[in-house]
Motif scaffolding. Structure first.
Motif, PDB file in Angstrom:
ATOM      1  N   LEU A   1      41.295  49.500-139.621  1.00  0.00           N
ATOM      2  CA  LEU A   1      40.928  48.965-138.303  1.00  0.00           C
ATOM      3  C   LEU A   1      42.060  48.112-137.728  1.00  0.00           C
ATOM      4  CD1 LEU A   1      37.206  47.941-138.884  1.00  0.00           C
ATOM      5  CD2 LEU A   1      38.031  49.707-137.299  1.00  0.00           C
ATOM      6  N   THR A   2      42.721  47.320-138.590  1.00  0.00           N
ATOM      7  CA  THR A   2      43.817  46.474-138.095  1.00  0.00           C
ATOM      8  C   THR A   2      44.974  47.325-137.575  1.00  0.00           C
ATOM      9  OG1 THR A   2      44.930  46.245-140.245  1.00  0.00           O
ATOM     10  CG2 THR A   2      43.250  44.600-139.697  1.00  0.00           C
ATOM     11  N   GLU A   3      45.159  48.485-138.153  1.00  0.00           N
ATOM     12  CA  GLU A   3      46.218  49.390-137.696  1.00  0.00           C
ATOM     13  C   GLU A   3      45.811  50.097-136.404  1.00  0.00           C
ATOM     14  OE1 GLU A   3      49.235  49.679-139.030  1.00  0.00           O
ATOM     15  OE2 GLU A   3      48.702  48.182-140.540  1.00  0.00           O
ATOM     16  N   ASP A   4      44.562  50.540-136.335  1.00  0.00           N
ATOM     17  CA  ASP A   4      44.087  51.294-135.169  1.00  0.00           C
ATOM     18  C   ASP A   4      43.878  50.423-133.936  1.00  0.00           C
ATOM     19  OD1 ASP A   4      44.109  53.507-136.807  1.00  0.00           O
ATOM     20  OD2 ASP A   4      41.932  53.575-137.084  1.00  0.00           O
ATOM     21  N   PHE A   5      43.576  49.139-134.134  1.00  0.00           N
ATOM     22  CA  PHE A   5      43.302  48.231-133.022  1.00  0.00           C
ATOM     23  C   PHE A   5      44.108  46.938-133.192  1.00  0.00           C
ATOM     24  CE2 PHE A   5      39.540  50.841-133.763  1.00  0.00           C
ATOM     25  CZ  PHE A   5      39.339  51.399-132.511  1.00  0.00           C
ATOM     26  N   PRO A   6      45.418  46.997-133.025  1.00  0.00           N
ATOM     27  CA  PRO A   6      46.261  45.819-133.282  1.00  0.00           C
ATOM     28  C   PRO A   6      46.000  44.649-132.331  1.00  0.00           C
ATOM     29  CG  PRO A   6      47.542  47.593-132.306  1.00  0.00           C
ATOM     30  CD  PRO A   6      46.186  48.152-132.590  1.00  0.00           C
ATOM     31  N   GLU A   7      45.371  44.893-131.189  1.00  0.00           N
ATOM     32  CA  GLU A   7      45.092  43.826-130.232  1.00  0.00           C
ATOM     33  C   GLU A   7      43.849  43.013-130.612  1.00  0.00           C
ATOM     34  OE1 GLU A   7      42.629  47.303-129.017  1.00  0.00           O
ATOM     35  OE2 GLU A   7      44.658  47.081-129.751  1.00  0.00           O
ATOM     36  N   VAL A   8      43.151  43.431-131.650  1.00  0.00           N
ATOM     37  CA  VAL A   8      41.914  42.773-132.084  1.00  0.00           C
ATOM     38  C   VAL A   8      42.163  42.066-133.414  1.00  0.00           C
ATOM     39  CG1 VAL A   8      39.502  43.156-132.742  1.00  0.00           C
ATOM     40  CG2 VAL A   8      40.519  44.533-130.917  1.00  0.00           C
ATOM     41  N   ASP A   9      41.580  40.866-133.565  1.00  0.00           N
ATOM     42  CA  ASP A   9      41.648  40.140-134.839  1.00  0.00           C
ATOM     43  C   ASP A   9      40.499  40.604-135.728  1.00  0.00           C
ATOM     44  OD1 ASP A   9      43.823  38.606-134.092  1.00  0.00           O
ATOM     45  OD2 ASP A   9      42.585  36.969-133.327  1.00  0.00           O
ATOM     46  N   PHE A  10      40.835  40.995-136.959  1.00  0.00           N
ATOM     47  CA  PHE A  10      39.811  41.385-137.922  1.00  0.00           C
ATOM     48  C   PHE A  10      39.856  40.437-139.113  1.00  0.00           C
ATOM     49  CE2 PHE A  10      40.412  45.358-135.637  1.00  0.00           C
ATOM     50  CZ  PHE A  10      39.095  45.746-135.435  1.00  0.00           C
ATOM     51  N   VAL A  11      38.666  40.048-139.571  1.00  0.00           N
ATOM     52  CA  VAL A  11      38.505  39.169-140.723  1.00  0.00           C
ATOM     53  C   VAL A  11      37.687  39.935-141.754  1.00  0.00           C
ATOM     54  CG1 VAL A  11      37.517  37.000-141.537  1.00  0.00           C
ATOM     55  CG2 VAL A  11      38.605  37.107-139.283  1.00  0.00           C
ATOM     56  N   LEU A  12      38.181  39.995-142.975  1.00  0.00           N
ATOM     57  CA  LEU A  12      37.495  40.699-144.058  1.00  0.00           C
ATOM     58  C   LEU A  12      36.466  39.786-144.701  1.00  0.00           C
ATOM     59  CD1 LEU A  12      37.247  43.123-146.010  1.00  0.00           C
ATOM     60  CD2 LEU A  12      39.080  42.084-147.344  1.00  0.00           C
ATOM     61  N   ASN A  13      35.261  40.284-144.856  1.00  0.00           N
ATOM     62  CA  ASN A  13      34.182  39.532-145.479  1.00  0.00           C
ATOM     63  C   ASN A  13      33.646  40.365-146.639  1.00  0.00           C
ATOM     64  OD1 ASN A  13      32.007  37.958-146.141  1.00  0.00           O
ATOM     65  ND2 ASN A  13      30.797  38.499-144.357  1.00  0.00           N
TER      66      ASN A  13
ATOM     67  N   LYS B   1      48.276  42.773-141.069  1.00  0.00           N
ATOM     68  CA  LYS B   1      47.712  42.488-139.743  1.00  0.00           C
ATOM     69  C   LYS B   1      46.310  41.890-139.823  1.00  0.00           C
ATOM     70  CE  LYS B   1      50.514  45.957-137.488  1.00  0.00           C
ATOM     71  NZ  LYS B   1      50.543  47.197-136.757  1.00  0.00           N
ATOM     72  N   LEU B   2      45.789  41.728-141.023  1.00  0.00           N
ATOM     73  CA  LEU B   2      44.471  41.118-141.201  1.00  0.00           C
ATOM     74  C   LEU B   2      44.543  39.645-140.818  1.00  0.00           C
ATOM     75  CD1 LEU B   2      41.637  41.849-142.340  1.00  0.00           C
ATOM     76  CD2 LEU B   2      42.442  41.022-144.543  1.00  0.00           C
ATOM     77  N   SER B   3      43.602  39.185-140.006  1.00  0.00           N
ATOM     78  CA  SER B   3      43.636  37.805-139.493  1.00  0.00           C
ATOM     79  C   SER B   3      43.110  36.774-140.481  1.00  0.00           C
ATOM     80  CB  SER B   3      42.810  37.706-138.205  1.00  0.00           C
ATOM     81  OG  SER B   3      43.403  38.486-137.209  1.00  0.00           O
ATOM     82  N   GLY B   4      42.251  37.190-141.405  1.00  0.00           N
ATOM     83  CA  GLY B   4      41.709  36.222-142.346  1.00  0.00           C
ATOM     84  C   GLY B   4      40.672  36.841-143.254  1.00  0.00           C
TER      85      GLY B   4
END
Length: 180
Positions: free
Chosen positions: A35-47, A68-71
């Motif tokens: 997802l971080t690769e496909d949507f670089p304009e979006v912040d993704f946080v892994l839970n 590119k993972l935000s957190g």
């Protein structure tokens, strides 16, 4: 925009209860990485499923598996072993770690707990001591006499003379006696 993604497929029915859904379907952090690769304009946080600071370091940052993972989000791991995460700011960001010992943490927490207990008792809430002591249950996980520490915390709620004393007065003192 920011999305927190729990990287596990939840299974409804089939005899799965919530505990099964936390352990049986496999975690798929690679889904979030994609997802971080496909949507670089979006912040993704892994839970989900992260148990140690080392795992976080492996996932995040320029050298991480998903740069590119935000957190990440942490939950049960911080309750199970809170001291594992005491150095997280130093490990991830190079910040100074202000609490280098568990006893320093207990001294600060004791003062905080006394203040909160007085406030809640004034509002008529009698169960506050158990709530305040719960985060300390696993502070000495894996340490010599850690089980004695947990029994002592239980006694602080129900047994005299402990239940009548302010928490800050005896937490540090008791940890030294039990855990040396």
């Amino acid at each position: 925009r920011r999305f927190q993604v729990h990287a596990r497929k939840a299974v409804r029915g089939a005899g799965f209860d919530p505990a099964d859904n936390r352990s049986i379907p496999p975690l798929r952090p690679d889904w979030v990485g994609r997802l971080t690769e496909d949507f670089p304009e979006v912040d993704f946080v892994l839970n989900g499923g992260i148990q140690t600071v080392a795992e976080i370091k492996e996932l995040l940052g320029d050298q991480g598996r998903y740069p590119k993972l935000s957190g990440t989000m942490l939950g049960r791991a911080t309750v199970r072993d809170p001291w594992e995460f005491a150095c997280i700011d130093a490990e991830l960001y190079g910040a100074e770690n202000p609490q280098t010992t568990r006893r320093k943490v207990l001294a600060l927490y004791g003062a905080y707990a006394d203040e909160q207990e007085a406030k809640e008792l004034a509002n008529g809430y009698q169960g506050v001591r158990r709530v305040l002591l719960k985060p300390l249950q696993n502070l000495f996980l894996g340490e010599y006499n850690g089980k004695s520490w947990r029994r002592f915390l239980d006694a602080c709620v129900v047994e005299e003379p402990w239940k009548a004393k302010p928490l800050g007065e005896f937490l540090v003192f008791s940890s030294e006696g039990l855990l040396l």
